[in-house]
Design an enzyme around this catalytic site. Structure first.
Site, PDB file in Angstrom:
ATOM      1  N   HIS A   1       0.811  -1.219   0.000  1.00  0.00           N
ATOM      2  CA  HIS A   1       0.000   0.000   0.000  1.00  0.00           C
ATOM      3  C   HIS A   1       0.848   1.275   0.000  1.00  0.00           C
ATOM      4  O   HIS A   1       0.309   2.368  -0.094  1.00  0.00           O
ATOM      5  CB  HIS A   1      -0.931   0.028   1.213  1.00  0.00           C
ATOM      6  CG  HIS A   1      -0.229   0.412   2.480  1.00  0.00           C
ATOM      7  ND1 HIS A   1       0.623  -0.445   3.139  1.00  0.00           N
ATOM      8  CD2 HIS A   1      -0.216   1.576   3.160  1.00  0.00           C
ATOM      9  CE1 HIS A   1       1.127   0.176   4.194  1.00  0.00           C
ATOM     10  NE2 HIS A   1       0.631   1.399   4.232  1.00  0.00           N
TER      11      HIS A   1
ATOM     12  N   HIS B   1       1.345   6.750  -1.363  1.00  0.00           N
ATOM     13  CA  HIS B   1       0.553   5.994  -0.388  1.00  0.00           C
ATOM     14  C   HIS B   1      -0.793   5.651  -1.037  1.00  0.00           C
ATOM     15  O   HIS B   1      -1.598   6.530  -1.312  1.00  0.00           O
ATOM     16  CB  HIS B   1       0.346   6.819   0.887  1.00  0.00           C
ATOM     17  CG  HIS B   1      -0.061   5.987   2.046  1.00  0.00           C
ATOM     18  ND1 HIS B   1      -1.362   5.588   2.243  1.00  0.00           N
ATOM     19  CD2 HIS B   1       0.665   5.471   3.053  1.00  0.00           C
ATOM     20  CE1 HIS B   1      -1.410   4.863   3.341  1.00  0.00           C
ATOM     21  NE2 HIS B   1      -0.196   4.769   3.853  1.00  0.00           N
TER      22      HIS B   1
END
Length: 146
Positions: free
Chosen positions: A50, A65
């Site tokens: 992620h 992110h």
């Protein structure tokens, strides 16, 4: 990444919206394809896929992110095509995120892109609420305070 570029203050997470990690911008993605915004080296990719850190040739560190609070998905909904230490080219497909899965799990699909090591006299400049396409030149610029 294609989507709408927004100010970090729109990120639904104080770590990003208050610029604790650095200055940058956010993309509200139209699809889940994530492309490297720069030529560089992958310094880190979290095991949950992620979060990706890329370092440019001039030592700029850029954190990508994928979504907000997505670490709790434990890698589900993410596919990475790179690994730590890989050399990446601007525009190279580096990851995919399943936007529907992320939304179904009550997570934000917002993608903060943070410059983690700007000098104190530098800031990021861009036009907000503009549609951006992957690999488009000069969408974001680094400026110096006067």
């Amino acid at each position: 990444m294609c989507g709408e570029i927004r100010d970090l203050s729109d990120v639904p997470d104080d770590i990003f919206s208050t610029k604790i990690m650095g200055d940058g911008f956010m993309i509200l993605p139209e699809n889940g394809e994530v492309f490297s915004p720069v030529d560089g080296v992958v310094k880190n990719i979290f095991s949950t896929k992620h979060s990706i850190m890329i370092e440019t040739k001039d030592k700029r560190e850029i954190l990508i992110h994928l979504g907000i609070d997505t670490v709790s998905l434990k890698g589900e909904g993410f596919e990475a095509f790179i690994d730590t230490g890989d050399i990446v080219d601007k525009g190279q497909l580096i990851a995919k995120m399943d936007l529907d899965f992320i939304k179904e799990n009550n997570k934000s699909i917002a993608v903060p892109i943070i410059f983690t090591n700007l000098n104190e006299d530098e800031f990021i400049y861009f036009k907000t609420h503009k549609k951006v396409k992957a690999c488009k030149e000069n969408v974001v610029q680094i400026h110096k305070n006067k």
